[in-house]
Design an enzyme around this catalytic site. Sequence first.
Site, PDB file in Angstrom:
ATOM      1  N   ASP A   5       0.849  -1.192   0.000  1.00 55.96           N
ATOM      2  CA  ASP A   5       0.000   0.000   0.000  1.00 55.96           C
ATOM      3  C   ASP A   5       0.886   1.244   0.000  1.00 55.96           C
ATOM      4  O   ASP A   5       1.894   1.308   0.701  1.00 55.96           O
ATOM      5  CB  ASP A   5      -0.926   0.001   1.220  1.00 55.96           C
ATOM      6  CG  ASP A   5      -2.062   1.004   1.072  1.00 55.96           C
ATOM      7  OD1 ASP A   5      -3.227   0.560   0.959  1.00 55.96           O
ATOM      8  OD2 ASP A   5      -1.786   2.225   1.062  1.00 55.96           O
ATOM      9  N   ILE A   6       0.483   2.230  -0.795  1.00 55.68           N
ATOM     10  CA  ILE A   6       1.296   3.447  -0.933  1.00 55.68           C
ATOM     11  C   ILE A   6       1.255   4.310   0.337  1.00 55.68           C
ATOM     12  O   ILE A   6       2.162   5.102   0.581  1.00 55.68           O
ATOM     13  CB  ILE A   6       0.845   4.241  -2.190  1.00 55.68           C
ATOM     14  CG1 ILE A   6       1.940   5.144  -2.705  1.00 55.68           C
ATOM     15  CG2 ILE A   6      -0.443   4.996  -1.939  1.00 55.68           C
ATOM     16  CD1 ILE A   6       1.691   5.690  -4.100  1.00 55.68           C
ATOM     17  N   ASN A  46     -12.891  -3.016   2.365  1.00 57.22           N
ATOM     18  CA  ASN A  46     -13.895  -1.967   2.501  1.00 57.22           C
ATOM     19  C   ASN A  46     -14.866  -2.120   1.340  1.00 57.22           C
ATOM     20  O   ASN A  46     -14.455  -2.101   0.171  1.00 57.22           O
ATOM     21  CB  ASN A  46     -13.223  -0.591   2.467  1.00 57.22           C
ATOM     22  CG  ASN A  46     -12.361  -0.348   3.683  1.00 57.22           C
ATOM     23  OD1 ASN A  46     -12.731  -0.699   4.798  1.00 57.22           O
ATOM     24  ND2 ASN A  46     -11.193   0.239   3.483  1.00 57.22           N
ATOM     25  N   GLY A  50     -15.723   3.405   3.353  1.00 57.55           N
ATOM     26  CA  GLY A  50     -14.461   4.059   3.040  1.00 57.55           C
ATOM     27  C   GLY A  50     -13.753   3.503   1.821  1.00 57.55           C
ATOM     28  O   GLY A  50     -12.576   3.793   1.610  1.00 57.55           O
ATOM     29  N   GLN A  51     -14.458   2.709   1.017  1.00 57.28           N
ATOM     30  CA  GLN A  51     -13.813   2.197  -0.198  1.00 57.28           C
ATOM     31  C   GLN A  51     -13.541   3.366  -1.144  1.00 57.28           C
ATOM     32  O   GLN A  51     -14.442   4.165  -1.442  1.00 57.28           O
ATOM     33  CB  GLN A  51     -14.706   1.157  -0.892  1.00 57.28           C
ATOM     34  CG  GLN A  51     -14.014   0.544  -2.107  1.00 57.28           C
ATOM     35  CD  GLN A  51     -14.842  -0.554  -2.785  1.00 57.28           C
ATOM     36  OE1 GLN A  51     -15.980  -0.808  -2.434  1.00 57.28           O
ATOM     37  NE2 GLN A  51     -14.231  -1.188  -3.766  1.00 57.28           N
ATOM     38  N   HIS A  95     -10.181  -5.458  -3.348  1.00 62.44           N
ATOM     39  CA  HIS A  95      -8.859  -5.691  -2.753  1.00 62.44           C
ATOM     40  C   HIS A  95      -9.033  -5.929  -1.263  1.00 62.44           C
ATOM     41  O   HIS A  95      -9.942  -5.394  -0.635  1.00 62.44           O
ATOM     42  CB  HIS A  95      -7.921  -4.502  -2.997  1.00 62.44           C
ATOM     43  CG  HIS A  95      -8.473  -3.188  -2.541  1.00 62.44           C
ATOM     44  ND1 HIS A  95      -9.409  -2.489  -3.272  1.00 62.44           N
ATOM     45  CD2 HIS A  95      -8.244  -2.451  -1.420  1.00 62.44           C
ATOM     46  CE1 HIS A  95      -9.728  -1.382  -2.634  1.00 62.44           C
ATOM     47  NE2 HIS A  95      -9.042  -1.332  -1.497  1.00 62.44           N
TER      48      HIS A  95
HETATM   49  P1  AMP Z   1      -9.799   1.430  -0.005  1.00 68.22           P
HETATM   50  O1  AMP Z   1      -9.962   2.764   0.659  1.00 68.22           O
HETATM   51  O2  AMP Z   1     -10.196   0.268   0.838  1.00 68.22           O
HETATM   52  O3  AMP Z   1     -10.433   1.425  -1.381  1.00 68.22           O
HETATM   53  O4  AMP Z   1      -8.246   1.250  -0.193  1.00 68.22           O
HETATM   54  C1  AMP Z   1      -7.511   1.807  -1.219  1.00 68.22           C
HETATM   55  C2  AMP Z   1      -6.071   1.732  -0.808  1.00 68.22           C
HETATM   56  O5  AMP Z   1      -5.281   1.884  -1.966  1.00 68.22           O
HETATM   57  C3  AMP Z   1      -5.605   2.823   0.181  1.00 68.22           C
HETATM   58  O6  AMP Z   1      -5.091   2.212   1.348  1.00 68.22           O
HETATM   59  C4  AMP Z   1      -4.531   3.580  -0.600  1.00 68.22           C
HETATM   60  O7  AMP Z   1      -3.464   3.992   0.217  1.00 68.22           O
HETATM   61  C5  AMP Z   1      -4.099   2.552  -1.627  1.00 68.22           C
HETATM   62  N1  AMP Z   1      -3.555   3.072  -2.861  1.00 68.22           N
HETATM   63  C6  AMP Z   1      -4.048   4.048  -3.652  1.00 68.22           C
HETATM   64  N2  AMP Z   1      -3.285   4.229  -4.737  1.00 68.22           N
HETATM   65  C7  AMP Z   1      -2.276   3.332  -4.634  1.00 68.22           C
HETATM   66  C8  AMP Z   1      -1.150   3.030  -5.439  1.00 68.22           C
HETATM   67  N3  AMP Z   1      -0.888   3.682  -6.580  1.00 68.22           N
HETATM   68  N4  AMP Z   1      -0.304   2.060  -5.035  1.00 68.22           N
HETATM   69  C9  AMP Z   1      -0.550   1.390  -3.875  1.00 68.22           C
HETATM   70  N5  AMP Z   1      -1.588   1.635  -3.071  1.00 68.22           N
HETATM   71  C10 AMP Z   1      -2.435   2.606  -3.441  1.00 68.22           C
END
Ligand code: AMP
Length: 111
Positions: free
Chosen positions: A29-30, A85, A91-92, A98
């Site tokens: 995760d970023i 989520n 919070g998705q 994922h």
């Molecule tokens: P959600 O809020 O459950 O949809 O989670 C989305 C997740 O994706 C968040 O934890 C972000 O930090 C992560 N995210 C968004 N863009 C990227 C990216 N380019 N590389 C890795 N993680 C990311």
Amino acid sequence: MSTIFGLIIEGKIPSKKVFENERILAIEDIHPVAPVHILIMPKKPIPNLQSVEPGDWPLIAELLQVAQKIAEEKEVEEGYRLLTNNGPDAGQTVFHLHFHLIGGRVLGKMC
Ligand code: AMP
């Protein structure tokens, strides 16, 4: 329309890969919320858990197996959280299914 994870799966956006096979990708995760924060996703563009169709369940089972394997590799098998989520109220933010695998510190209660 492709999501950011769709673009990552297609190799159009870089990511730190933790696991990949023909059906599943796992990346760092970023914005990690813990020392271990991995996103595990099917390559198939399923928007979220509520969109999973009957034929997709073997894929979800494989995804959970991958999560188990990654937890071992990251040495967090004694305590980690695996969550998804589902929908805006949860919070998705990325509408490509994922699971967050979170660990490496004491996580405490959910809320
Ligand atoms: P959600 O809020 O459950 O949809 O989670 C989305 C997740 O994706 C968040 O934890 C972000 O930090 C992560 N995210 C968004 N863009 C990227 C990216 N380019 N590389 C890795 N993680 C990311």
